[in-house]
Design a protein around this motif. Structure first.
Motif, PDB file in Angstrom:
ATOM      1  N   ILE A   1       0.830  -1.192   0.000  1.00 34.08           N
ATOM      2  CA  ILE A   1       0.000   0.000   0.000  1.00 34.08           C
ATOM      3  C   ILE A   1       0.866   1.244   0.000  1.00 34.08           C
ATOM      4  CG2 ILE A   1      -1.541   1.354   1.438  1.00 34.08           C
ATOM      5  CD1 ILE A   1      -2.963  -1.131   2.200  1.00 34.08           C
ATOM      6  N   GLY A   2       1.892   1.272   0.803  1.00 35.14           N
ATOM      7  CA  GLY A   2       2.648   2.504   1.009  1.00 35.14           C
ATOM      8  C   GLY A   2       3.614   2.810  -0.105  1.00 35.14           C
ATOM      9  N   TYR A   3       4.552   3.681   0.176  1.00 36.28           N
ATOM     10  CA  TYR A   3       5.496   4.141  -0.828  1.00 36.28           C
ATOM     11  C   TYR A   3       6.756   3.287  -0.860  1.00 36.28           C
ATOM     12  CZ  TYR A   3       2.407   8.080  -0.445  1.00 36.28           C
ATOM     13  OH  TYR A   3       1.290   8.865  -0.400  1.00 36.28           O
ATOM     14  N   SER A   4       7.034   2.552   0.184  1.00 31.66           N
ATOM     15  CA  SER A   4       8.196   1.679   0.204  1.00 31.66           C
ATOM     16  C   SER A   4       7.876   0.439   1.023  1.00 31.66           C
ATOM     17  CB  SER A   4       9.410   2.395   0.790  1.00 31.66           C
ATOM     18  OG  SER A   4       9.185   2.691   2.146  1.00 31.66           O
ATOM     19  N   HIS A   5       8.528  -0.642   0.669  1.00 30.57           N
ATOM     20  CA  HIS A   5       8.305  -1.884   1.388  1.00 30.57           C
ATOM     21  C   HIS A   5       9.042  -1.863   2.725  1.00 30.57           C
ATOM     22  CE1 HIS A   5       6.308  -3.643  -2.015  1.00 30.57           C
ATOM     23  NE2 HIS A   5       7.303  -3.246  -2.801  1.00 30.57           N
TER      24      HIS A   5
ATOM     25  N   THR B   1      -2.949   4.093  -6.591  1.00 29.03           N
ATOM     26  CA  THR B   1      -3.161   3.424  -7.865  1.00 29.03           C
ATOM     27  C   THR B   1      -2.200   3.959  -8.926  1.00 29.03           C
ATOM     28  OG1 THR B   1      -4.847   5.018  -8.526  1.00 29.03           O
ATOM     29  CG2 THR B   1      -5.603   3.053  -7.359  1.00 29.03           C
ATOM     30  N   GLU B   2      -2.012   3.182  -9.949  1.00 32.79           N
ATOM     31  CA  GLU B   2      -1.115   3.586 -11.035  1.00 32.79           C
ATOM     32  C   GLU B   2      -1.670   4.781 -11.804  1.00 32.79           C
ATOM     33  OE1 GLU B   2       1.965   2.615 -11.617  1.00 32.79           O
ATOM     34  OE2 GLU B   2       1.769   1.396  -9.818  1.00 32.79           O
TER      35      GLU B   2
ATOM     36  N   LYS C   1      -0.584   7.814  -9.841  1.00 32.38           N
ATOM     37  CA  LYS C   1       0.865   8.008  -9.948  1.00 32.38           C
ATOM     38  C   LYS C   1       1.272   8.495 -11.338  1.00 32.38           C
ATOM     39  CE  LYS C   1       2.160   4.564  -6.538  1.00 32.38           C
ATOM     40  NZ  LYS C   1       2.793   3.266  -6.304  1.00 32.38           N
ATOM     41  N   SER C   2       0.540   8.062 -12.353  1.00 35.94           N
ATOM     42  CA  SER C   2       0.916   8.421 -13.719  1.00 35.94           C
ATOM     43  C   SER C   2       0.650   9.899 -14.026  1.00 35.94           C
ATOM     44  CB  SER C   2       0.172   7.538 -14.718  1.00 35.94           C
ATOM     45  OG  SER C   2      -1.218   7.808 -14.666  1.00 35.94           O
ATOM     46  N   MET C   3      -0.106  10.587 -13.189  1.00 35.52           N
ATOM     47  CA  MET C   3      -0.368  12.004 -13.425  1.00 35.52           C
ATOM     48  C   MET C   3       0.835  12.885 -13.097  1.00 35.52           C
ATOM     49  SD  MET C   3      -4.214  12.828 -12.270  1.00 35.52           S
ATOM     50  CE  MET C   3      -4.767  11.598 -11.133  1.00 35.52           C
ATOM     51  N   PHE C   4       1.818  12.342 -12.399  1.00 34.27           N
ATOM     52  CA  PHE C   4       2.971  13.134 -11.956  1.00 34.27           C
ATOM     53  C   PHE C   4       4.231  12.662 -12.657  1.00 34.27           C
ATOM     54  CE2 PHE C   4      -0.132  13.039  -8.565  1.00 34.27           C
ATOM     55  CZ  PHE C   4      -0.287  14.391  -8.298  1.00 34.27           C
ATOM     56  N   THR C   5       5.042  13.616 -13.057  1.00 32.94           N
ATOM     57  CA  THR C   5       6.300  13.259 -13.714  1.00 32.94           C
ATOM     58  C   THR C   5       7.458  13.204 -12.727  1.00 32.94           C
ATOM     59  OG1 THR C   5       6.641  15.592 -14.262  1.00 32.94           O
ATOM     60  CG2 THR C   5       5.616  14.193 -15.939  1.00 32.94           C
ATOM     61  N   ASN C   6       7.383  13.970 -11.641  1.00 33.09           N
ATOM     62  CA  ASN C   6       8.463  13.867 -10.657  1.00 33.09           C
ATOM     63  C   ASN C   6       7.915  13.385  -9.316  1.00 33.09           C
ATOM     64  OD1 ASN C   6       7.291  16.138  -9.594  1.00 33.09           O
ATOM     65  ND2 ASN C   6       9.088  17.444  -9.828  1.00 33.09           N
ATOM     66  N   TYR C   7       8.728  12.619  -8.641  1.00 30.30           N
ATOM     67  CA  TYR C   7       8.315  11.956  -7.421  1.00 30.30           C
ATOM     68  C   TYR C   7       8.029  12.906  -6.263  1.00 30.30           C
ATOM     69  CZ  TYR C   7       8.130   8.186  -4.019  1.00 30.30           C
ATOM     70  OH  TYR C   7       7.722   7.312  -3.052  1.00 30.30           O
TER      71      TYR C   7
END
Length: 131
Positions: A1-5, A70-71, A74-80
């Motif tokens: 769920i989160g940003y890192s395992h 969801t992907e 996430k796909s709406m952003f180009t930089n993290y």
């Protein structure tokens, strides 16, 4: 769920990093408080308000994180960094609004009803205890 395992693992490093962040935030707060009385007045009210609804925000944000992780999102952003910042703002705002709505619509009426029930029960106990 989160940003890192494994970001919430039981490792000692995770515990130390959480404690270090807490100490840093406390020191920043003390530094700011020593310089401004006006800021102290507003910050105390803000902290008390967030303290009242922090557990509800914590519970609700996991449900909303499912939507934002969801992907498509996430796909709406180009930089993290922009993704993290916008996700944080959206998650916190939505969680805060939902927690206040739940508080006013469900919890407060439920609390009033339970208080009335308790008062009736206490009144019945008093009348039964008279000997």
């Amino acid at each position: 769920i989160g940003y890192s395992h494994y970001s919430t693992s039981l490792s000692p490093l995770y515990l130390l990093s959480v404690v270090a962040i807490w100490i840093i935030i406390c020191e920043i707060y003390k530094t700011i408080m020593s310089k401004s009385e006006k800021f102290k007045q507003y910050s105390d009210k803000t902290i008390l308000f967030l303290g009242k609804c922090s557990f509800q925000i914590y519970l609700i944000h996991y449900l909303l994180l499912e939507i934002l992780a969801t992907e498509t999102w996430k796909s709406m952003f180009t930089n993290y960094p922009a993704y993290i910042l916008v996700s944080f703002i959206c998650l916190f705002s939505a969680s805060l609004i939902l927690s206040r709505l739940i508080d006013f619509i469900i919890l407060r009426p439920l609390q009033k009803g339970m208080n009335l029930g308790y008062m009736k029960l206490a009144k019945n106990q008093e009348t039964c205890d008279i000997r």
